[in-house]
Design a protein around this motif. Structure first.
Motif, mmCIF file in Angstrom:
data_model
loop_
_atom_site.group_PDB
_atom_site.id
_atom_site.type_symbol
_atom_site.label_atom_id
_atom_site.label_comp_id
_atom_site.label_asym_id
_atom_site.label_seq_id
_atom_site.Cartn_x
_atom_site.Cartn_y
_atom_site.Cartn_z
ATOM 1 N N GLN A 29 12.245 -61.126 -96.150
ATOM 2 C CA GLN A 29 12.407 -61.034 -97.601
ATOM 3 C C GLN A 29 13.643 -61.799 -98.072
ATOM 4 O OE1 GLN A 29 12.303 -57.077 -99.270
ATOM 5 N NE2 GLN A 29 13.101 -57.770 -101.245
ATOM 6 N N LYS A 30 14.767 -61.613 -97.361
ATOM 7 C CA LYS A 30 15.983 -62.327 -97.748
ATOM 8 C C LYS A 30 15.794 -63.834 -97.564
ATOM 9 C CE LYS A 30 19.387 -58.696 -96.861
ATOM 10 N NZ LYS A 30 20.580 -58.298 -96.068
ATOM 11 N N MET A 31 15.097 -64.209 -96.491
ATOM 12 C CA MET A 31 14.883 -65.630 -96.261
ATOM 13 C C MET A 31 14.019 -66.238 -97.371
ATOM 14 S SD MET A 31 12.638 -67.702 -93.591
ATOM 15 C CE MET A 31 11.450 -67.582 -94.909
ATOM 16 N N LEU A 32 12.993 -65.485 -97.804
ATOM 17 C CA LEU A 32 12.130 -65.968 -98.880
ATOM 18 C C LEU A 32 12.900 -66.090 -100.189
ATOM 19 C CD1 LEU A 32 8.802 -64.051 -98.181
ATOM 20 C CD2 LEU A 32 9.146 -66.511 -98.113
ATOM 21 N N ASP A 33 13.762 -65.120 -100.468
ATOM 22 C CA ASP A 33 14.577 -65.189 -101.684
ATOM 23 C C ASP A 33 15.459 -66.431 -101.665
ATOM 24 O OD1 ASP A 33 13.504 -62.879 -102.693
ATOM 25 O OD2 ASP A 33 15.094 -61.585 -101.926
ATOM 26 N N GLN A 34 16.038 -66.719 -100.507
ATOM 27 C CA GLN A 34 16.895 -67.903 -100.400
ATOM 28 C C GLN A 34 16.065 -69.176 -100.525
ATOM 29 O OE1 GLN A 34 20.303 -67.961 -100.237
ATOM 30 N NE2 GLN A 34 19.948 -70.135 -100.603
ATOM 31 N N LEU A 35 14.888 -69.194 -99.901
ATOM 32 C CA LEU A 35 14.015 -70.366 -100.008
ATOM 33 C C LEU A 35 13.598 -70.609 -101.456
ATOM 34 C CD1 LEU A 35 11.565 -70.256 -96.956
ATOM 35 C CD2 LEU A 35 13.212 -72.044 -97.525
ATOM 36 N N ASP A 38 16.482 -72.198 -103.200
ATOM 37 C CA ASP A 38 16.630 -73.597 -102.778
ATOM 38 C C ASP A 38 15.535 -74.475 -103.377
ATOM 39 O OD1 ASP A 38 18.813 -72.831 -101.311
ATOM 40 O OD2 ASP A 38 17.755 -72.753 -99.388
ATOM 41 N N TYR A 39 14.312 -73.993 -103.326
ATOM 42 C CA TYR A 39 13.194 -74.769 -103.869
ATOM 43 C C TYR A 39 13.379 -75.002 -105.362
ATOM 44 C CZ TYR A 39 9.519 -75.727 -100.459
ATOM 45 O OH TYR A 39 8.782 -76.292 -99.465
ATOM 46 N N THR A 40 13.764 -73.958 -106.069
ATOM 47 C CA THR A 40 13.946 -74.074 -107.516
ATOM 48 C C THR A 40 15.017 -75.105 -107.846
ATOM 49 O OG1 THR A 40 13.302 -71.748 -107.811
ATOM 50 C CG2 THR A 40 14.473 -72.802 -109.625
ATOM 51 N N ALA A 41 16.130 -75.058 -107.099
ATOM 52 C CA ALA A 41 17.214 -76.020 -107.333
ATOM 53 C C ALA A 41 16.761 -77.444 -106.998
ATOM 54 C CB ALA A 41 18.436 -75.640 -106.496
ATOM 55 N N ASN A 42 16.064 -77.605 -105.871
ATOM 56 C CA ASN A 42 15.601 -78.932 -105.474
ATOM 57 C C ASN A 42 14.571 -79.499 -106.446
ATOM 58 O OD1 ASN A 42 16.992 -79.656 -103.010
ATOM 59 N ND2 ASN A 42 15.969 -77.931 -102.054
ATOM 60 N N MET A 142 5.474 -79.471 -104.413
ATOM 61 C CA MET A 142 6.632 -78.574 -104.334
ATOM 62 C C MET A 142 6.443 -77.353 -105.225
ATOM 63 S SD MET A 142 9.880 -81.200 -104.281
ATOM 64 C CE MET A 142 11.071 -79.866 -104.405
ATOM 65 N N LYS A 143 5.918 -77.575 -106.419
ATOM 66 C CA LYS A 143 5.692 -76.449 -107.333
ATOM 67 C C LYS A 143 4.625 -75.514 -106.781
ATOM 68 C CE LYS A 143 7.147 -78.989 -111.447
ATOM 69 N NZ LYS A 143 6.737 -79.611 -112.742
ATOM 70 N N THR A 144 3.620 -76.082 -106.114
ATOM 71 C CA THR A 144 2.610 -75.252 -105.466
ATOM 72 C C THR A 144 3.237 -74.421 -104.353
ATOM 73 O OG1 THR A 144 0.862 -76.864 -105.961
ATOM 74 C CG2 THR A 144 0.426 -75.278 -104.193
ATOM 75 N N LYS A 145 4.131 -75.046 -103.576
ATOM 76 C CA LYS A 145 4.831 -74.325 -102.518
ATOM 77 C C LYS A 145 5.708 -73.217 -103.091
ATOM 78 C CE LYS A 145 3.664 -76.319 -98.595
ATOM 79 N NZ LYS A 145 3.131 -75.567 -97.446
ATOM 80 N N LEU A 146 6.334 -73.490 -104.219
ATOM 81 C CA LEU A 146 7.184 -72.480 -104.846
ATOM 82 C C LEU A 146 6.340 -71.282 -105.275
ATOM 83 C CD1 LEU A 146 9.922 -71.594 -105.894
ATOM 84 C CD2 LEU A 146 9.454 -72.837 -108.016
ATOM 85 N N THR A 147 5.180 -71.549 -105.841
ATOM 86 C CA THR A 147 4.274 -70.458 -106.211
ATOM 87 C C THR A 147 3.842 -69.669 -104.976
ATOM 88 O OG1 THR A 147 3.437 -71.748 -108.091
ATOM 89 C CG2 THR A 147 2.074 -69.907 -107.327
ATOM 90 N N GLU A 148 3.582 -70.384 -103.885
ATOM 91 C CA GLU A 148 3.203 -69.728 -102.633
ATOM 92 C C GLU A 148 4.342 -68.866 -102.103
ATOM 93 O OE1 GLU A 148 1.815 -70.986 -98.086
ATOM 94 O OE2 GLU A 148 1.909 -72.501 -99.678
ATOM 95 N N LEU A 149 5.553 -69.380 -102.188
ATOM 96 C CA LEU A 149 6.724 -68.614 -101.748
ATOM 97 C C LEU A 149 6.863 -67.322 -102.545
ATOM 98 C CD1 LEU A 149 9.465 -71.364 -101.242
ATOM 99 C CD2 LEU A 149 8.661 -69.757 -99.519
ATOM 100 N N LYS A 150 6.744 -67.439 -103.859
ATOM 101 C CA LYS A 150 6.890 -66.253 -104.707
ATOM 102 C C LYS A 150 5.800 -65.246 -104.406
ATOM 103 C CE LYS A 150 9.232 -68.568 -108.544
ATOM 104 N NZ LYS A 150 9.155 -68.968 -109.984
ATOM 105 N N SER A 151 4.576 -65.738 -104.174
ATOM 106 C CA SER A 151 3.472 -64.840 -103.843
ATOM 107 C C SER A 151 3.722 -64.128 -102.519
ATOM 108 C CB SER A 151 2.166 -65.641 -103.776
ATOM 109 O OG SER A 151 1.085 -64.798 -103.417
ATOM 110 N N LYS A 152 4.214 -64.872 -101.522
ATOM 111 C CA LYS A 152 4.532 -64.278 -100.219
ATOM 112 C C LYS A 152 5.615 -63.209 -100.368
ATOM 113 C CE LYS A 152 2.233 -66.712 -96.949
ATOM 114 N NZ LYS A 152 1.495 -66.150 -95.810
ATOM 115 N N ARG A 153 6.643 -63.561 -101.157
ATOM 116 C CA ARG A 153 7.729 -62.613 -101.353
ATOM 117 C C ARG A 153 7.224 -61.339 -102.031
ATOM 118 N NH1 ARG A 153 11.844 -63.214 -105.164
ATOM 119 N NH2 ARG A 153 10.130 -63.558 -106.625
#
Length: 237
Positions: A29-35, A38-42, A142-153
């Motif tokens: 969970q912490k790793m996903l929050d950090q990712l 990072d993704y949002t900033a990038n 990247m935006k698709t990956k960000l959505t995937e990250l948020k869904s995973k989290r």
């Protein structure tokens, strides 16, 4: 940030394997929050760089179009000057005709220069257009990956909360022995049954009392009828 650097970073982030990263994390969970941070900033940084690249491309396209338009315009001026020269020469004004022919040559020279500039810019525009298309595609990934990250989290957090709730429920169940007749649950059930029996008794008692009142009322009605008929007999005699 140069476009090459942006393109490289966008490509690298878009290809990131989230599941592999999660498998290696001690606290997913912490790793996903950090990712996500990072993704949002990038993405924000890449969007600014891509916007600048697109802006430069649009300027080149405008310059190219201006060169194309200028070449067309100078061609028209050359044609007009040449025709005027022909008219003057036909009228016997050779000197004036030469002047317009010279103007036509100047216009043709400007037309040629504009055409060269437009042609020189075309490969660069084509190259920049390809880069911009790749950058846009990378950003979308990247935006698709960000959505995937948020869904995973969100899924991970929901599963963790559900597991905690189930554990709390099971811990609570362990403290209740529903088979023990002396338990609080059994005593409460007995109390409820006594209250229900008391209510039934009151209902039967109330019904019995009501029936007696109706019987008394019927009896009074019969006495009144007898008295009325007696009075009628006396009147008749």
């Amino acid at each position: 940030m140069t476009k090459q650097t942006v393109l490289g970073r966008v490509t690298q982030l878009a290809k990131a394997n989230i599941n592999a990263l999660l498998d290696q994390a001690e606290d997913p969970q912490k790793m996903l929050d950090q990712l996500i941070r990072d993704y949002t900033a990038n993405i924000s940084e890449a969007e600014q760089a891509v916007a600048a690249t697109i802006g430069n491309l649009r300027l080149m396209e405008q310059d190219h179009q201006e060169d194309v338009d200028a070449a067309k315009e100078w061609g028209g001026k050359a044609l007009a000057a040449s025709r005027k020269a022909d008219e003057l020469r036909a009228a016997g004004a050779g000197a004036e005709a030469d002047k317009f022919d010279n103007l036509a040559k100047v216009a043709l020279g400007r037309q040629l220069q504009s055409e060269k500039e437009a042609k020189t810019a075309e490969p660069t525009i084509a190259s920049q257009t390809e880069v911009v298309d790749k950058l846009k595609s990378g950003l979308d990934q990247m935006k698709t990956k960000l959505t995937e990250l948020k869904s995973k989290r969100d899924e991970l957090v929901a599963r963790a909360r559900s597991a905690q709730a189930q554990n709390r429920m099971m811990d609570s169940v362990k403290t209740i022995d529903v088979l023990d007749p002396t338990s609080e649950l059994s005593r409460f059930e007995d109390k409820v049954r006594r209250e229900e029996a008391k209510a039934l008794g009151k209902q039967e008692l109330a019904a019995s009392s009501l029936d007696a009142q109706f019987e008394q009322l019927d009896s009074l009605g019969d006495s009144a009828e007898v008295e009325a008929r007696l009075a009628a007999l006396k009147t008749a005699s």
